[in-house]
Design a protein around this motif. Structure first.
Motif, PDB file in Angstrom:
ATOM      1  N   GLY A  24       0.802  -1.644  -0.103  1.00  0.00           N
ATOM      2  CA  GLY A  24       0.057   0.048   0.454  1.00  0.00           C
ATOM      3  C   GLY A  24       1.217   1.157   0.039  1.00  0.00           C
ATOM      4  N   ILE A  25       1.644   1.153   0.175  1.00  0.00           N
ATOM      5  CA  ILE A  25       3.173   2.172  -0.290  1.00  0.00           C
ATOM      6  C   ILE A  25       3.784   2.465  -1.035  1.00  0.00           C
ATOM      7  CG2 ILE A  25       4.887   3.218   1.027  1.00  0.00           C
ATOM      8  CD1 ILE A  25       4.327   1.984   3.751  1.00  0.00           C
ATOM      9  N   ALA A  26       3.414   3.891  -1.646  1.00  0.00           N
ATOM     10  CA  ALA A  26       4.311   4.033  -3.087  1.00  0.00           C
ATOM     11  C   ALA A  26       5.683   4.639  -2.641  1.00  0.00           C
ATOM     12  CB  ALA A  26       3.371   4.853  -4.139  1.00  0.00           C
ATOM     13  N   GLU A  27       7.172   3.950  -2.887  1.00  0.00           N
ATOM     14  CA  GLU A  27       8.025   5.006  -3.242  1.00  0.00           C
ATOM     15  C   GLU A  27       8.100   5.926  -4.219  1.00  0.00           C
ATOM     16  OE1 GLU A  27      11.850   4.821  -0.724  1.00  0.00           O
ATOM     17  OE2 GLU A  27      10.467   3.120  -0.343  1.00  0.00           O
ATOM     18  N   LEU A  28       8.976   6.883  -4.660  1.00  0.00           N
ATOM     19  CA  LEU A  28       9.362   7.615  -5.268  1.00  0.00           C
ATOM     20  C   LEU A  28      10.831   8.263  -4.836  1.00  0.00           C
ATOM     21  CD1 LEU A  28       6.890   9.349  -8.313  1.00  0.00           C
ATOM     22  CD2 LEU A  28       9.679  10.502  -7.792  1.00  0.00           C
ATOM     23  N   VAL A  29      11.991   8.021  -5.709  1.00  0.00           N
ATOM     24  CA  VAL A  29      12.421   8.105  -5.128  1.00  0.00           C
ATOM     25  C   VAL A  29      13.672   8.783  -6.382  1.00  0.00           C
ATOM     26  CG1 VAL A  29      15.105   7.865  -4.465  1.00  0.00           C
ATOM     27  CG2 VAL A  29      13.321   6.547  -4.219  1.00  0.00           C
ATOM     28  N   ILE A  30      13.871  10.264  -6.130  1.00  0.00           N
ATOM     29  CA  ILE A  30      14.634  11.139  -7.039  1.00  0.00           C
ATOM     30  C   ILE A  30      15.851  10.794  -7.619  1.00  0.00           C
ATOM     31  CG2 ILE A  30      14.790  13.245  -8.096  1.00  0.00           C
ATOM     32  CD1 ILE A  30      12.149  14.260  -6.693  1.00  0.00           C
ATOM     33  N   ASP A  31      16.184  10.427  -8.620  1.00  0.00           N
ATOM     34  CA  ASP A  31      17.867  10.089  -9.016  1.00  0.00           C
ATOM     35  C   ASP A  31      18.297  10.452  -9.808  1.00  0.00           C
ATOM     36  OD1 ASP A  31      19.861   8.617  -8.548  1.00  0.00           O
ATOM     37  OD2 ASP A  31      19.159   6.289  -8.228  1.00  0.00           O
ATOM     38  N   HIS A  32      18.627  11.547  -9.739  1.00  0.00           N
ATOM     39  CA  HIS A  32      19.026  12.856 -10.651  1.00  0.00           C
ATOM     40  C   HIS A  32      20.562  13.206 -10.814  1.00  0.00           C
ATOM     41  CE1 HIS A  32      18.689  13.847 -15.100  1.00  0.00           C
ATOM     42  NE2 HIS A  32      18.755  14.937 -15.150  1.00  0.00           N
ATOM     43  N   PRO A  33      21.161  12.549 -10.875  1.00  0.00           N
ATOM     44  CA  PRO A  33      22.979  13.358 -10.285  1.00  0.00           C
ATOM     45  C   PRO A  33      23.210  14.932 -11.595  1.00  0.00           C
ATOM     46  CG  PRO A  33      22.711  10.870 -10.218  1.00  0.00           C
ATOM     47  CD  PRO A  33      21.901  10.988 -11.158  1.00  0.00           C
ATOM     48  N   PRO A  34      23.338  16.048 -10.981  1.00  0.00           N
ATOM     49  CA  PRO A  34      24.676  15.031  -9.558  1.00  0.00           C
ATOM     50  C   PRO A  34      23.703  16.199  -8.458  1.00  0.00           C
ATOM     51  CG  PRO A  34      24.884  17.203 -10.721  1.00  0.00           C
ATOM     52  CD  PRO A  34      24.601  16.619 -11.680  1.00  0.00           C
ATOM     53  N   VAL A  35      22.382  16.642  -8.900  1.00  0.00           N
ATOM     54  CA  VAL A  35      21.755  17.143  -7.835  1.00  0.00           C
ATOM     55  C   VAL A  35      19.949  17.091  -7.490  1.00  0.00           C
ATOM     56  CG1 VAL A  35      23.599  19.228  -7.167  1.00  0.00           C
ATOM     57  CG2 VAL A  35      22.113  19.735  -8.945  1.00  0.00           C
ATOM     58  N   ASN A  36      19.881  16.207  -8.491  1.00  0.00           N
ATOM     59  CA  ASN A  36      18.291  16.050  -8.362  1.00  0.00           C
ATOM     60  C   ASN A  36      17.977  17.172  -9.181  1.00  0.00           C
ATOM     61  OD1 ASN A  36      18.690  13.359  -8.029  1.00  0.00           O
ATOM     62  ND2 ASN A  36      18.250  14.116  -5.682  1.00  0.00           N
ATOM     63  N   ALA A  37      18.550  18.613  -9.902  1.00  0.00           N
ATOM     64  CA  ALA A  37      17.773  19.000 -10.665  1.00  0.00           C
ATOM     65  C   ALA A  37      17.100  18.694 -12.030  1.00  0.00           C
ATOM     66  CB  ALA A  37      19.179  20.833 -10.999  1.00  0.00           C
ATOM     67  N   LEU A  38      15.601  18.550 -12.258  1.00  0.00           N
ATOM     68  CA  LEU A  38      14.576  18.104 -13.635  1.00  0.00           C
ATOM     69  C   LEU A  38      14.823  19.832 -14.768  1.00  0.00           C
ATOM     70  CD1 LEU A  38      12.227  16.437 -11.326  1.00  0.00           C
ATOM     71  CD2 LEU A  38      14.518  15.979 -11.804  1.00  0.00           C
ATOM     72  N   ASN A  39      14.873  18.900 -15.860  1.00  0.00           N
ATOM     73  CA  ASN A  39      14.578  19.668 -16.772  1.00  0.00           C
ATOM     74  C   ASN A  39      13.298  19.686 -17.134  1.00  0.00           C
ATOM     75  OD1 ASN A  39      13.913  17.170 -18.004  1.00  0.00           O
ATOM     76  ND2 ASN A  39      15.798  17.325 -19.106  1.00  0.00           N
ATOM     77  N   SER A  40      12.866  20.416 -18.050  1.00  0.00           N
ATOM     78  CA  SER A  40      11.555  20.553 -18.556  1.00  0.00           C
ATOM     79  C   SER A  40      10.604  18.895 -18.507  1.00  0.00           C
ATOM     80  CB  SER A  40      11.469  21.336 -20.163  1.00  0.00           C
ATOM     81  OG  SER A  40      11.894  20.644 -20.670  1.00  0.00           O
ATOM     82  N   ALA A  41      11.145  18.174 -19.038  1.00  0.00           N
ATOM     83  CA  ALA A  41      11.017  16.492 -19.476  1.00  0.00           C
ATOM     84  C   ALA A  41      10.967  16.242 -18.181  1.00  0.00           C
ATOM     85  CB  ALA A  41      11.638  15.923 -20.844  1.00  0.00           C
ATOM     86  N   GLY A  42      11.547  16.093 -17.314  1.00  0.00           N
ATOM     87  CA  GLY A  42      11.775  16.262 -16.026  1.00  0.00           C
ATOM     88  C   GLY A  42      10.168  15.676 -15.018  1.00  0.00           C
ATOM     89  N   TRP A  43      10.036  17.062 -14.943  1.00  0.00           N
ATOM     90  CA  TRP A  43       9.249  17.834 -14.412  1.00  0.00           C
ATOM     91  C   TRP A  43       7.744  17.323 -15.051  1.00  0.00           C
ATOM     92  CZ3 TRP A  43       9.362  19.532  -9.576  1.00  0.00           C
ATOM     93  CH2 TRP A  43      10.579  19.978  -8.803  1.00  0.00           C
ATOM     94  N   HIS A  44       7.532  17.031 -15.825  1.00  0.00           N
ATOM     95  CA  HIS A  44       6.639  16.558 -16.365  1.00  0.00           C
ATOM     96  C   HIS A  44       6.558  15.377 -16.368  1.00  0.00           C
ATOM     97  CE1 HIS A  44       4.681  20.066 -19.209  1.00  0.00           C
ATOM     98  NE2 HIS A  44       5.765  20.554 -19.462  1.00  0.00           N
ATOM     99  N   ALA A  45       7.423  14.282 -16.494  1.00  0.00           N
ATOM    100  CA  ALA A  45       7.224  12.931 -15.980  1.00  0.00           C
ATOM    101  C   ALA A  45       6.654  12.665 -14.834  1.00  0.00           C
ATOM    102  CB  ALA A  45       8.523  12.052 -16.696  1.00  0.00           C
ATOM    103  N   LEU A  46       7.422  13.596 -13.764  1.00  0.00           N
ATOM    104  CA  LEU A  46       7.184  12.834 -12.306  1.00  0.00           C
ATOM    105  C   LEU A  46       6.033  13.694 -11.846  1.00  0.00           C
ATOM    106  CD1 LEU A  46       9.047  13.093  -9.795  1.00  0.00           C
ATOM    107  CD2 LEU A  46       9.350  15.687  -9.733  1.00  0.00           C
ATOM    108  N   ALA A  47       5.179  14.678 -12.333  1.00  0.00           N
ATOM    109  CA  ALA A  47       4.324  14.823 -12.045  1.00  0.00           C
ATOM    110  C   ALA A  47       3.449  13.836 -12.884  1.00  0.00           C
ATOM    111  CB  ALA A  47       3.665  16.044 -13.193  1.00  0.00           C
ATOM    112  N   LYS A  48       3.524  13.173 -13.776  1.00  0.00           N
ATOM    113  CA  LYS A  48       2.211  12.205 -14.303  1.00  0.00           C
ATOM    114  C   LYS A  48       2.209  11.556 -13.383  1.00  0.00           C
ATOM    115  CE  LYS A  48       1.268   9.218 -18.766  1.00  0.00           C
ATOM    116  NZ  LYS A  48       2.270   8.761 -20.273  1.00  0.00           N
ATOM    117  N   ALA A  49       3.173  10.843 -13.323  1.00  0.00           N
ATOM    118  CA  ALA A  49       4.072   9.656 -11.944  1.00  0.00           C
ATOM    119  C   ALA A  49       3.137   9.624 -11.002  1.00  0.00           C
ATOM    120  CB  ALA A  49       5.721   9.249 -11.883  1.00  0.00           C
ATOM    121  N   ILE A  50       3.587  11.172 -10.458  1.00  0.00           N
ATOM    122  CA  ILE A  50       2.981  11.107  -8.615  1.00  0.00           C
ATOM    123  C   ILE A  50       0.945  11.532  -9.155  1.00  0.00           C
ATOM    124  CG2 ILE A  50       2.284  12.839  -7.279  1.00  0.00           C
ATOM    125  CD1 ILE A  50       5.004  13.961  -7.530  1.00  0.00           C
ATOM    126  N   GLU A  51       0.426  11.385 -10.148  1.00  0.00           N
ATOM    127  CA  GLU A  51      -1.226  11.298 -10.751  1.00  0.00           C
ATOM    128  C   GLU A  51      -1.069   9.942 -10.368  1.00  0.00           C
ATOM    129  OE1 GLU A  51      -3.957  13.659 -13.352  1.00  0.00           O
ATOM    130  OE2 GLU A  51      -2.121  14.212 -13.428  1.00  0.00           O
TER     131      GLU A  51
END
Length: 270
Positions: A24-51
């Protein structure tokens, strides 16, 4: 057992995160070296996954955390320095991500360590519960990067004057201060962070899923104002900021690793 979602997320080279769903627990781990700063495509992908996690009937609570040096350093400034016009797409990705967290039908726990900056603040401010490592620092360096945004979510965590001090100065605060001010539920060591977040998630997951989802919707409904509308207001100023020469100078200086030089000219960049 790991769900098929985990495999699909890991199989996609473009996805800057990993997902695991168990009990019942979803664990989403941001893993994008070096500092987990996301580009535009990354933010859209993250939004879709969380939704999508919130729409999964097997998910009762979501834990968001990061690997590496810090939780999330926000947007990829280098992408915006090279392609300023992508600010519209980045804005959209940020908006959708924070909305997916805040409006998610299940509770979202942010388990943070190291730097929590920009978009990382947006995620925390949209989340239901924050658990922090004692090494965590919270900050909004937007002004120093030639942008706006993050104030609405920061104000969901802290009082008005504290938010303005942090915003105008760019100075971060540590986990102990965030705890003292009531934004963080618990401060633990870095080694204990994941276990502390999962312990809280298990307590929530053991409740009636129908009751928890109703509680999330009810609590969102009694909040003062509309978080998404407030953030949308801020984003208009981000676009306005990007039209100034000072904004361009701030981004260029950051990418080049030098001090920014401002002439006080707030006119639109040529």
């Amino acid at each position: 057992m790991t769900t098929p979602q985990t495999n699909s997320a890991r199989a996609s080279a473009a996805a800057p995160f990993k997902i695991d769903v168990q009990d019942g627990i979803a664990e989403l781990v941001i893993d994008h070296p070096p500092v987990n700063a996301l580009n535009s495509a990354g933010w859209h992908a993250l939004a879709k996954a969380i939704e999508q996690l919130g729409q999964n009937p097997d998910v009762r609570v979501i834990v968001l955390r990061g690997e590496g040096r810090g939780f999330c350093a926000g947007v990829d400034i280098k992408e915006l320095a090279a392609y300023p016009q992508r600010i519209v797409d980045v804005n959209a990705g940020n908006y959708e991500t924070f909305r997916a967290v805040h409006r998610n039908p299940v509770p979202v726990i942010a388990a943070v360590h190291g730097f929590v900056l920009g978009g990382g603040i947006g995620i925390c401010g949209a989340a239901d519960i924050i658990v922090a490592s004692e090494c965590a620092t919270f900050g909004v360096p937007e002004i120093d990067r030639g942008a706006m945004g993050g104030g609405a979510h920061l104000q969901r965590m802290f009082g008005v004057q504290k938010v303005r001090t942090m915003y105008f100065t760019g100075d971060p605060i540590d986990a102990a201060e965030a705890y003292r001010l009531g934004a963080v539920e618990k401060v633990v060591t870095r080694a204990e962070l994941r276990d502390a977040a999962l312990e809280m998630a298990r307590k929530i997951a053991a409740k009636s899923p129908a009751m928890v989802r109703l509680a999330k919707e009810a609590l969102n409904g009694v909040e003062d104002g509309n978080l998404e509308d407030k953030y949308r207001w801020e984003q208009g100023f981000t676009l306005q900021a990007y039209m100034t020469a000072d904004s361009t100078e701030a981004r260029d200086a950051f990418v080049q690793g030098r001090e920014a030089r401002f002439d006080g000219d707030s006119k639109a960049a040529a």
